[in-house]
Design an enzyme around this catalytic site. Structure first.
Site, mmCIF file in Angstrom:
data_model
loop_
_atom_site.group_PDB
_atom_site.id
_atom_site.type_symbol
_atom_site.label_atom_id
_atom_site.label_comp_id
_atom_site.label_asym_id
_atom_site.label_seq_id
_atom_site.Cartn_x
_atom_site.Cartn_y
_atom_site.Cartn_z
ATOM 1 N N MET A 40 15.964 26.315 -53.994
ATOM 2 C CA MET A 40 16.009 25.771 -55.198
ATOM 3 C C MET A 40 15.079 24.905 -55.750
ATOM 4 O O MET A 40 15.191 24.699 -56.360
ATOM 5 C CB MET A 40 17.944 24.821 -54.536
ATOM 6 N N LYS A 41 14.159 24.747 -55.274
ATOM 7 C CA LYS A 41 12.694 23.258 -54.925
ATOM 8 C C LYS A 41 11.923 24.763 -56.165
ATOM 9 O O LYS A 41 11.794 24.415 -56.751
ATOM 10 C CB LYS A 41 11.568 23.301 -54.374
ATOM 11 N N ASP A 42 12.567 25.841 -56.793
ATOM 12 C CA ASP A 42 11.256 26.792 -57.452
ATOM 13 C C ASP A 42 11.343 26.146 -58.792
ATOM 14 O O ASP A 42 11.162 25.952 -59.499
ATOM 15 C CB ASP A 42 12.173 28.464 -57.421
#
Length: 336
Positions: A40-42
């Site tokens: 999700m950090k993208d």
């Protein structure tokens, strides 16, 4: 959809639902490991880079510097490629080796912090210090400082928009992990704006200091705030209904259970949020559609939490947790 840049592949991730017997709840997992960088950090990494380019803090051809246990670093490596930037990742021994290999493969430069740290000790303070130093010393460099960067929570607007489309009848609760506080704040704040009655539960590792409990070492990676560090300025406590802790054993045994019984490899922090979501459902504290996130994939942890010897040597195996999960998810006690 045809895409011409790696950034266009971020988002629009699917949802997998898991019925919970003997309850009026369904657990819904948003599969953020399907983002191109595997987490999700993208979303927030690209958001921070775009914001820095737009306001002039980062010039074209400049250098991104960030302290990361891996997933944010991978996202920043992708964004650096997309926008023609250099990226230096400051890491410690706590980062999963495959995350470091992935960052290198994507063109990132890796700087390890120096110091004598225990295996279960996260060297965030030293990472932050070195990243800030490099950002100040290198020409054209910017320390992204995800813990205090307002573009961190802003990066999750698309996540919430997608959820609202995927669940047109609405959701009843969101259970997420909290580290810097960016994802939890960005998601919970927007969900509350849509419907203030949505329950938001934030999960930190036992040993993290986010919700005022005593700090001690823990193995969970990329989540929580260790003793000696400061809670990120991006964290907005007012949008969180309850903060809870999960042990390493509960988190890791749940990740292993999900892989073996549902065919989905998830990371340790995701195991923790799934465990607490099921615990809340079983106790009647949550009902309806309960959403949590597959924040990253278990593929990055095959040599640790999915390795029996690694788990055994650290005293992290506990068959009783598997039995509890089997009871929650099948309505039947696991055979002895």
């Amino acid at each position: 959809m045809l895409c011409s840049t790696i950034g266009q592949l971020i988002g629009y991730t699917p949802v997998m639902t898991i019925p919970v017997p003997n309850s009026d709840a369904t657990l819904a997992l948003k599969i953020e490991k399907n983002n191109p960088g595997g987490s999700m950090k993208d979303r927030m990494a690209r958001s921070m880079v775009i914001a820095a380019l737009e306001d002039g803090r980062l010039a074209p051809g400049g250098t991104i510097v960030e302290s990361s246990s891996g997933n944010t670093g991978i996202g920043l490596a992708l964004a650096a490629q997309e926008f023609g930037l250099r990226f230096i990742a400051v890491v410690d021994h706590h980062a999963a080796p495959d995350k470091i290999r992935t960052m290198r493969a994507l063109g990132a430069e890796i700087r390890f912090v120096e110091g004598d740290f225990r295996e279960d000790e996260v060297a965030v303070v030293e990472r932050q210090r070195l990243a800030a130093q490099l950002g100040a010393q290198l020409p054209g460099a910017l320390f992204m400082n995800q813990s205090d960067n307002p573009a961190n929570p802003d990066g999750y607007a698309g996540f919430v928009d997608e959820l609202l489309v995927q669940f047109p009848r609405g959701i009843d609760a969101f259970v997420g992990c909290v580290g810097t506080g960016g994802s939890m704040t960005g998601i919970a704040r927007r969900l509350k704006r849509h419907n203030p009655r949505i329950r938001t539960i934030a999960v930190e590792p036992a040993g993290s200091i986010v919700f005022g409990k005593p700090g001690h070492a823990y193995y969970q990676s990329g989540t929580g705030t260790p003793a000696g560090d400061e809670v990120g300025k991006v964290l907005d406590y007012t949008c969180i209904d309850e903060g809870v802790q999960v042990t390493d054993t509960q988190a890791f045994e749940t990740a292993r259970h999900v892989a073996r019984h549902h065919g989905l490899l998830v990371g340790g922090s995701t195991g923790g949020t799934i465990y607490k979501a099921l615990e809340f459902i079983a106790s009647g504290r949550l009902s309806g559609t309960v959403v949590t996130v597959v924040a990253d994939g278990g593929e990055k942890y095959l040599g640790s939490i999915f390795d029996d010897d690694w788990m055994h040597k650290r005293g992290l195996l506990d068959p009783a947790i598997g039995e509890q999960l089997e009871f929650w998810l099948s309505g039947m006690a696991c055979a002895a």
